[in-house]
Design a protein around this motif. Structure first.
Motif, PDB file in Angstrom:
ATOM      1  N   ALA A  69       0.749  -1.122   0.033  1.00  0.00           N
ATOM      2  CA  ALA A  69       0.200  -0.113   0.018  1.00  0.00           C
ATOM      3  C   ALA A  69       0.827   1.289   0.102  1.00  0.00           C
ATOM      4  O   ALA A  69       0.559   2.180  -0.594  1.00  0.00           O
ATOM      5  CB  ALA A  69      -0.995   0.091   1.166  1.00  0.00           C
ATOM      6  N   ILE A  70       1.941   1.373   0.863  1.00  0.00           N
ATOM      7  CA  ILE A  70       2.844   2.498   0.725  1.00  0.00           C
ATOM      8  C   ILE A  70       3.541   2.704  -0.581  1.00  0.00           C
ATOM      9  O   ILE A  70       3.625   3.814  -1.069  1.00  0.00           O
ATOM     10  CB  ILE A  70       3.889   2.196   2.087  1.00  0.00           C
ATOM     11  N   LEU A  71       4.049   1.392  -1.101  1.00  0.00           N
ATOM     12  CA  LEU A  71       4.573   1.647  -2.614  1.00  0.00           C
ATOM     13  C   LEU A  71       3.508   2.243  -3.457  1.00  0.00           C
ATOM     14  O   LEU A  71       3.959   2.820  -4.466  1.00  0.00           O
ATOM     15  CB  LEU A  71       5.009   0.360  -2.971  1.00  0.00           C
ATOM     16  N   ALA A  72       2.089   1.659  -3.383  1.00  0.00           N
ATOM     17  CA  ALA A  72       1.307   2.192  -4.128  1.00  0.00           C
ATOM     18  C   ALA A  72       0.995   3.635  -4.185  1.00  0.00           C
ATOM     19  O   ALA A  72       0.991   4.302  -5.187  1.00  0.00           O
ATOM     20  CB  ALA A  72      -0.017   1.418  -3.988  1.00  0.00           C
ATOM     21  N   ASP A  73       1.289   4.211  -3.118  1.00  0.00           N
ATOM     22  CA  ASP A  73       0.796   5.487  -2.661  1.00  0.00           C
ATOM     23  C   ASP A  73       1.875   6.378  -3.249  1.00  0.00           C
ATOM     24  O   ASP A  73       1.832   7.292  -3.858  1.00  0.00           O
ATOM     25  CB  ASP A  73       0.800   5.770  -1.105  1.00  0.00           C
ATOM     26  N   LEU A  74       3.011   5.831  -3.012  1.00  0.00           N
ATOM     27  CA  LEU A  74       4.313   6.589  -3.612  1.00  0.00           C
ATOM     28  C   LEU A  74       4.492   6.444  -5.173  1.00  0.00           C
ATOM     29  O   LEU A  74       5.054   7.589  -5.865  1.00  0.00           O
ATOM     30  CB  LEU A  74       5.597   5.947  -3.319  1.00  0.00           C
ATOM     31  N   LEU A 282       7.350  -4.743 -18.707  1.00  0.00           N
ATOM     32  CA  LEU A 282       7.130  -5.261 -17.331  1.00  0.00           C
ATOM     33  C   LEU A 282       8.051  -4.452 -16.529  1.00  0.00           C
ATOM     34  O   LEU A 282       9.151  -4.220 -16.860  1.00  0.00           O
ATOM     35  CB  LEU A 282       7.440  -6.662 -17.408  1.00  0.00           C
ATOM     36  N   ALA A 283       7.751  -4.192 -15.292  1.00  0.00           N
ATOM     37  CA  ALA A 283       8.679  -3.380 -14.386  1.00  0.00           C
ATOM     38  C   ALA A 283       8.322  -3.790 -12.870  1.00  0.00           C
ATOM     39  O   ALA A 283       7.088  -4.318 -12.716  1.00  0.00           O
ATOM     40  CB  ALA A 283       8.320  -1.771 -14.536  1.00  0.00           C
ATOM     41  N   ASN A 284       8.969  -3.631 -12.016  1.00  0.00           N
ATOM     42  CA  ASN A 284       8.798  -4.187 -10.745  1.00  0.00           C
ATOM     43  C   ASN A 284       9.132  -3.042  -9.775  1.00  0.00           C
ATOM     44  O   ASN A 284      10.259  -2.234  -9.955  1.00  0.00           O
ATOM     45  CB  ASN A 284       9.910  -5.379 -10.453  1.00  0.00           C
ATOM     46  N   VAL A 285       8.287  -2.701  -8.907  1.00  0.00           N
ATOM     47  CA  VAL A 285       8.525  -1.755  -7.768  1.00  0.00           C
ATOM     48  C   VAL A 285       8.258  -2.390  -6.220  1.00  0.00           C
ATOM     49  O   VAL A 285       7.211  -2.340  -6.004  1.00  0.00           O
ATOM     50  CB  VAL A 285       7.594  -0.581  -7.854  1.00  0.00           C
ATOM     51  N   GLY A 286       9.471  -2.978  -6.013  1.00  0.00           N
ATOM     52  CA  GLY A 286       9.489  -3.638  -4.596  1.00  0.00           C
ATOM     53  C   GLY A 286      10.294  -2.676  -3.680  1.00  0.00           C
ATOM     54  O   GLY A 286      10.503  -3.169  -2.392  1.00  0.00           O
ATOM     55  N   THR A 287      11.136  -1.777  -4.035  1.00  0.00           N
ATOM     56  CA  THR A 287      12.047  -0.953  -3.036  1.00  0.00           C
ATOM     57  C   THR A 287      11.853   0.438  -3.603  1.00  0.00           C
ATOM     58  O   THR A 287      11.478   0.708  -4.898  1.00  0.00           O
ATOM     59  CB  THR A 287      13.486  -1.520  -3.437  1.00  0.00           C
ATOM     60  N   LEU A 288      12.432   1.282  -2.828  1.00  0.00           N
ATOM     61  CA  LEU A 288      12.749   2.694  -3.070  1.00  0.00           C
ATOM     62  C   LEU A 288      13.664   2.970  -4.372  1.00  0.00           C
ATOM     63  O   LEU A 288      13.090   3.610  -5.256  1.00  0.00           O
ATOM     64  CB  LEU A 288      13.152   3.573  -2.074  1.00  0.00           C
ATOM     65  N   GLU A 289      14.566   2.029  -4.637  1.00  0.00           N
ATOM     66  CA  GLU A 289      15.426   2.123  -5.716  1.00  0.00           C
ATOM     67  C   GLU A 289      14.828   2.109  -7.221  1.00  0.00           C
ATOM     68  O   GLU A 289      14.786   2.782  -7.824  1.00  0.00           O
ATOM     69  CB  GLU A 289      16.722   1.436  -5.349  1.00  0.00           C
ATOM     70  N   GLN A 290      13.940   1.064  -6.882  1.00  0.00           N
ATOM     71  CA  GLN A 290      13.267   0.465  -8.100  1.00  0.00           C
ATOM     72  C   GLN A 290      12.171   1.635  -8.567  1.00  0.00           C
ATOM     73  O   GLN A 290      11.938   2.024  -9.675  1.00  0.00           O
ATOM     74  CB  GLN A 290      12.704  -0.791  -7.890  1.00  0.00           C
ATOM     75  N   LEU A 291      11.361   2.152  -7.356  1.00  0.00           N
ATOM     76  CA  LEU A 291      10.720   3.203  -7.686  1.00  0.00           C
ATOM     77  C   LEU A 291      11.050   4.325  -8.232  1.00  0.00           C
ATOM     78  O   LEU A 291      10.702   5.109  -9.338  1.00  0.00           O
ATOM     79  CB  LEU A 291      10.017   3.453  -6.338  1.00  0.00           C
TER      80      LEU A 291
END
Length: 295
Positions: A69-74, A282-291
């Motif tokens: 949820a936090i990653l989605a918000d960001l 395709l992309a992955n956002v599991g970390t702040l760096e990936q974001l």
């Protein structure tokens, strides 16, 4: 024109130290604090602790919900909303949160209760099969009342769920390249969860669902919907119903999705989508760096 879908992984994708890099962000810290008030324990402490503890359903599901949820918000702050969302099992709760169907607190309270009920629903068994004879498997399942197809993840990967006797019988007869018995407390996504599902429905019916801001593909009905009543009924059916992820991926193609972002730890869902949906970015956002790297 780019058409984007975000997908959210479920139980099994958790890793030690997930979400730790988010704690310095004020908005994330606020959510971690809210989560601790609701749960009675710290998500960050559990994520920094032992893998055996993090892997317990009671902790895994709330931790994944909070971090995703936090990653989605960001991600929304960075790119705006996608056109579609979907989540695998537990991940559907994050998809609904992202779509604005309920707020963070309501979603976490539901996930907390879900995790408790699923933890207490002991006595079942689950097993994953890779590269199997689908026709034979479906025939074996159809011949029994104590085994179901719990997760139809792809054409070559499924999970069956049911009584230990029933699951063992199917595993002894089916042709499969690889079989992995899952370390779970019960027969999730099967009729053996009926009692837990009934208890959960009573709680779920008290939560207000809003019309979704974007279309949601649900596990039990992989067609796009933004209708609040439909989405609630689909979620009620989810605990005993099959996760129809293979059909969700087919729907992504039908919807002409050109980009899929997996929001959460790991690459389980993008791995499946890569093989099922050709020519999708395709992309992955599991970390702040990936974001931060995401364009």
């Amino acid at each position: 024109m780019t058409k984007t879908a975000w997908v959210f992984p479920g139980q099994g994708s958790q890793v030690v130290n997930m979400g730790i890099d988010l704690q310095a962000i004020p908005s994330a810290q606020t959510k971690f604090e809210i989560a601790e008030q609701i749960l009675g324990w710290s998500v960050l402490e559990i994520c920094k602790g032992k893998e055996t503890t993090l892997s317990q359903t009671l902790y895994t599901q709330p931790c994944l919900y909070v971090i995703e949820a936090i990653l989605a918000d960001l991600l929304i702050e960075k790119t705006g909303l996608p056109q579609l969302v979907a989540g695998h099992s537990l991940g559907e709760y994050v998809a609904l949160y992202t779509a604005g169907v309920f707020d963070f607190e309501s979603g976490l309270s539901l996930v907390k209760k879900r995790a408790e009920l699923m933890t207490n629903a002991a006595g079942g068994k689950m097993a994953a099969l890779m590269k199997f004879d689908r026709e034979q498997l479906e025939s074996l399942i159809n011949s029994r009342k104590d085994v179901v197809l719990a997760n139809d993840n792809s054409s070559s990967q499924v999970v069956i769920s049911g009584t230990p006797e029933g699951v063992n019988k199917v595993l002894a007869e089916v042709k499969a390249k690889r079989i992995v018995e899952l370390n779970v407390s019960g027969a999730f996504h099967s009729p053996l969860m009926t009692e837990a599902s009934a208890q959960f429905q009573t709680i779920l019916e008290q939560v207000t669902f809003n019309e979704a801001k974007i279309a949601v593909l649900s596990n039990v009905a992989p067609s796009p919907s933004s209708n609040s009543a439909d989405l609630k009924q689909r979620l009620i059916a989810q605990m005993t119903g099959s996760v129809r992820w293979r059909e969700i991926m087919e729907q992504l193609s039908k919807e002409e999705v050109t980009q899929v972002v997996e929001v959460g730890p790991g690459k389980v869902l993008t791995g499946l989508i890569k093989r099922a949906c050709k020519d999708v970015e395709l992309a992955n956002v599991g970390t702040l760096e990936q974001l931060e790297k995401l364009g």
